[in-house]
Scaffold this motif. Structure first.
Motif, PDB file in Angstrom:
ATOM      1  N   GLU A  85       0.833  -1.205   0.000  1.00  0.00           N
ATOM      2  CA  GLU A  85       0.000   0.000   0.000  1.00  0.00           C
ATOM      3  C   GLU A  85       0.866   1.253   0.000  1.00  0.00           C
ATOM      4  O   GLU A  85       0.584   2.231  -0.703  1.00  0.00           O
ATOM      5  CB  GLU A  85      -0.920  -0.002   1.222  1.00  0.00           C
ATOM      6  N   LEU A  86       1.923   1.218   0.811  1.00  0.00           N
ATOM      7  CA  LEU A  86       2.837   2.355   0.897  1.00  0.00           C
ATOM      8  C   LEU A  86       3.481   2.629  -0.459  1.00  0.00           C
ATOM      9  O   LEU A  86       3.538   3.780  -0.916  1.00  0.00           O
ATOM     10  CB  LEU A  86       3.913   2.063   1.945  1.00  0.00           C
ATOM     11  N   CYS A  87       3.938   1.583  -1.121  1.00  0.00           N
ATOM     12  CA  CYS A  87       4.628   1.769  -2.401  1.00  0.00           C
ATOM     13  C   CYS A  87       3.662   2.147  -3.520  1.00  0.00           C
ATOM     14  O   CYS A  87       4.060   2.799  -4.488  1.00  0.00           O
ATOM     15  CB  CYS A  87       5.423   0.516  -2.757  1.00  0.00           C
ATOM     16  N   GLU A  88       2.404   1.770  -3.381  1.00  0.00           N
ATOM     17  CA  GLU A  88       1.404   2.236  -4.347  1.00  0.00           C
ATOM     18  C   GLU A  88       1.227   3.748  -4.221  1.00  0.00           C
ATOM     19  O   GLU A  88       1.146   4.452  -5.224  1.00  0.00           O
ATOM     20  CB  GLU A  88       0.077   1.530  -4.131  1.00  0.00           C
ATOM     21  N   MET A  89       1.188   4.234  -2.972  1.00  0.00           N
ATOM     22  CA  MET A  89       1.112   5.685  -2.755  1.00  0.00           C
ATOM     23  C   MET A  89       2.350   6.385  -3.296  1.00  0.00           C
ATOM     24  O   MET A  89       2.289   7.537  -3.718  1.00  0.00           O
ATOM     25  CB  MET A  89       0.966   5.998  -1.265  1.00  0.00           C
ATOM     26  N   ALA A  90       3.493   5.685  -3.254  1.00  0.00           N
ATOM     27  CA  ALA A  90       4.768   6.296  -3.628  1.00  0.00           C
ATOM     28  C   ALA A  90       5.040   6.267  -5.127  1.00  0.00           C
ATOM     29  O   ALA A  90       6.086   6.771  -5.556  1.00  0.00           O
ATOM     30  CB  ALA A  90       5.908   5.597  -2.888  1.00  0.00           C
ATOM     31  N   GLU A  91       4.145   5.694  -5.921  1.00  0.00           N
ATOM     32  CA  GLU A  91       4.350   5.726  -7.362  1.00  0.00           C
ATOM     33  C   GLU A  91       4.352   7.174  -7.841  1.00  0.00           C
ATOM     34  O   GLU A  91       3.529   7.989  -7.426  1.00  0.00           O
ATOM     35  CB  GLU A  91       3.255   4.924  -8.068  1.00  0.00           C
ATOM     36  N   LYS A  92       5.288   7.498  -8.719  1.00  0.00           N
ATOM     37  CA  LYS A  92       5.521   8.892  -9.084  1.00  0.00           C
ATOM     38  C   LYS A  92       4.288   9.587  -9.632  1.00  0.00           C
ATOM     39  O   LYS A  92       4.075  10.777  -9.393  1.00  0.00           O
ATOM     40  CB  LYS A  92       6.673   8.975 -10.096  1.00  0.00           C
ATOM     41  N   GLU A  93       3.455   8.849 -10.374  1.00  0.00           N
ATOM     42  CA  GLU A  93       2.273   9.490 -10.942  1.00  0.00           C
ATOM     43  C   GLU A  93       1.238   9.847  -9.880  1.00  0.00           C
ATOM     44  O   GLU A  93       0.297  10.596 -10.157  1.00  0.00           O
ATOM     45  CB  GLU A  93       1.630   8.596 -11.998  1.00  0.00           C
ATOM     46  N   ASN A  94       1.418   9.334  -8.647  1.00  0.00           N
ATOM     47  CA  ASN A  94       0.496   9.647  -7.558  1.00  0.00           C
ATOM     48  C   ASN A  94       1.006  10.769  -6.662  1.00  0.00           C
ATOM     49  O   ASN A  94       0.301  11.180  -5.733  1.00  0.00           O
ATOM     50  CB  ASN A  94       0.249   8.398  -6.696  1.00  0.00           C
ATOM     51  N   LEU A  95       2.207  11.249  -6.922  1.00  0.00           N
ATOM     52  CA  LEU A  95       2.831  12.242  -6.050  1.00  0.00           C
ATOM     53  C   LEU A  95       3.192  13.508  -6.828  1.00  0.00           C
ATOM     54  O   LEU A  95       3.402  13.462  -8.039  1.00  0.00           O
ATOM     55  CB  LEU A  95       4.102  11.663  -5.424  1.00  0.00           C
ATOM     56  N   PRO A  96       3.275  14.626  -6.142  1.00  0.00           N
ATOM     57  CA  PRO A  96       3.710  15.862  -6.809  1.00  0.00           C
ATOM     58  C   PRO A  96       5.138  15.745  -7.340  1.00  0.00           C
ATOM     59  O   PRO A  96       5.898  14.856  -6.948  1.00  0.00           O
ATOM     60  CB  PRO A  96       3.635  16.910  -5.676  1.00  0.00           C
ATOM     61  N   VAL A  97       5.490  16.660  -8.231  1.00  0.00           N
ATOM     62  CA  VAL A  97       6.875  16.757  -8.690  1.00  0.00           C
ATOM     63  C   VAL A  97       7.781  16.898  -7.470  1.00  0.00           C
ATOM     64  O   VAL A  97       7.509  17.687  -6.563  1.00  0.00           O
ATOM     65  CB  VAL A  97       7.047  17.965  -9.632  1.00  0.00           C
ATOM     66  N   MET A  98       8.856  16.110  -7.446  1.00  0.00           N
ATOM     67  CA  MET A  98       9.700  16.039  -6.252  1.00  0.00           C
ATOM     68  C   MET A  98      11.073  16.656  -6.483  1.00  0.00           C
ATOM     69  O   MET A  98      11.477  16.917  -7.621  1.00  0.00           O
ATOM     70  CB  MET A  98       9.847  14.578  -5.824  1.00  0.00           C
ATOM     71  N   GLU A  99      11.774  16.872  -5.387  1.00  0.00           N
ATOM     72  CA  GLU A  99      13.149  17.356  -5.463  1.00  0.00           C
ATOM     73  C   GLU A  99      13.980  16.376  -6.285  1.00  0.00           C
ATOM     74  O   GLU A  99      13.841  15.162  -6.165  1.00  0.00           O
ATOM     75  CB  GLU A  99      13.740  17.514  -4.058  1.00  0.00           C
ATOM     76  N   GLY A 100      14.832  16.939  -7.129  1.00  0.00           N
ATOM     77  CA  GLY A 100      15.665  16.124  -7.998  1.00  0.00           C
ATOM     78  C   GLY A 100      15.073  15.907  -9.378  1.00  0.00           C
ATOM     79  O   GLY A 100      15.793  15.525 -10.296  1.00  0.00           O
ATOM     80  N   GLN A 101      13.764  16.136  -9.523  1.00  0.00           N
ATOM     81  CA  GLN A 101      13.124  16.012 -10.829  1.00  0.00           C
ATOM     82  C   GLN A 101      13.142  17.357 -11.553  1.00  0.00           C
ATOM     83  O   GLN A 101      13.251  18.413 -10.930  1.00  0.00           O
ATOM     84  CB  GLN A 101      11.681  15.525 -10.666  1.00  0.00           C
ATOM     85  N   VAL A 102      13.027  17.303 -12.861  1.00  0.00           N
ATOM     86  CA  VAL A 102      12.956  18.527 -13.667  1.00  0.00           C
ATOM     87  C   VAL A 102      11.499  18.939 -13.797  1.00  0.00           C
ATOM     88  O   VAL A 102      10.629  18.100 -14.051  1.00  0.00           O
ATOM     89  CB  VAL A 102      13.591  18.308 -15.060  1.00  0.00           C
ATOM     90  N   ILE A 103      11.235  20.206 -13.608  1.00  0.00           N
ATOM     91  CA  ILE A 103       9.867  20.711 -13.692  1.00  0.00           C
ATOM     92  C   ILE A 103       9.340  20.518 -15.112  1.00  0.00           C
ATOM     93  O   ILE A 103      10.078  20.692 -16.084  1.00  0.00           O
ATOM     94  CB  ILE A 103       9.815  22.207 -13.283  1.00  0.00           C
TER      95      ILE A 103
END
Length: 204
Positions: free
Chosen positions: A51-69
């Motif tokens: 469940e935790l890793c499903e929440m952590a899938e990138k498409e479920n989370l905002p743009v994060m540090e280290g990613q390009v806007i």
């Protein structure tokens, strides 16, 4: 969050994760959720980890540090449409998500962003304002009153805007601090913390 990141006791970490956000909304701390998934997926076999890793899938989370806007096309207040990467500052860019009806946003415009703009605009700082307003006159009146004279943009669709969807965020005020290539190096800093970060970064 610090406890969950350092403990080796899985149930306690999951309890701390719930304390970090009792409502289960991790929009403001996606990096934390990602760290927790990576940590426990490697050592624990449990439905909670899935469940935790499903929440952590990138498409479920905002743009994060280290990613390009995302290089999104923005409709500017002057009628132009410009891609974000064409607006980047030579050293640092603050992408500020705000609205004319957002009290904390308006205070930050006047007390934090305007002084930073005056001090650093000729020394590598860019500020890009993006408003989730729907009324053009109300938005531009707020820009004028706050002396928010840096580049401003809006789709004028309220919070039902494609740019918020691209960033995968739902709440404001929000901001992303970008390096000269558009990579997110910090986010959601406000007040004195934002001022200190930009002053220190641009003083190097």
């Amino acid at each position: 969050m610090a406890f969950a990141d350092t403990t080796d006791f899985f149930p306690a970490a999951m309890l701390a994760l719930r304390w970090a956000s009792p409502t289960g909304d991790y929009e403001r701390i996606p990096e934390f959720i990602t760290r927790q998934c990576i940590k426990w997926e490697a050592t624990v076999s449990h439905p909670w980890v899935a469940e935790l890793c499903e929440m952590a899938e990138k498409e479920n989370l905002p743009v994060m540090e280290g990613q390009v806007i995302p290089n999104f096309d923005l409709p500017m207040s002057n009628g132009d449409t410009l891609a974000i990467h064409n607006l980047l500052g030579s050293r640092l860019t603050l992408l500020d998500i705000w609205a004319a009806w957002c009290g904390p946003c308006r205070v930050e415009n006047r007390q934090v962003l305007s002084p930073l703009w005056s001090q650093w605009q000729d020394k590598g700082l860019q500020i890009i304002g993006y408003s989730i307003d729907s009324d053009r006159d109300y938005w531009l009146n707020a820009v004028a009153k706050d002396q928010a004279v840096w580049p401003q943009s809006s789709h004028l669709l309220g919070d039902d805007t494609p740019f918020m969807e691209a960033l995968r965020i739902t709440t404001i005020p929000a901001n992303f601090i970008l390096d000269e290539k558009g990579k997110v190096i910090a986010k959601n800093l406000h007040g004195e913390e934002l001022t200190s970060f930009i002053n220190e970064y641009l003083s190097k």
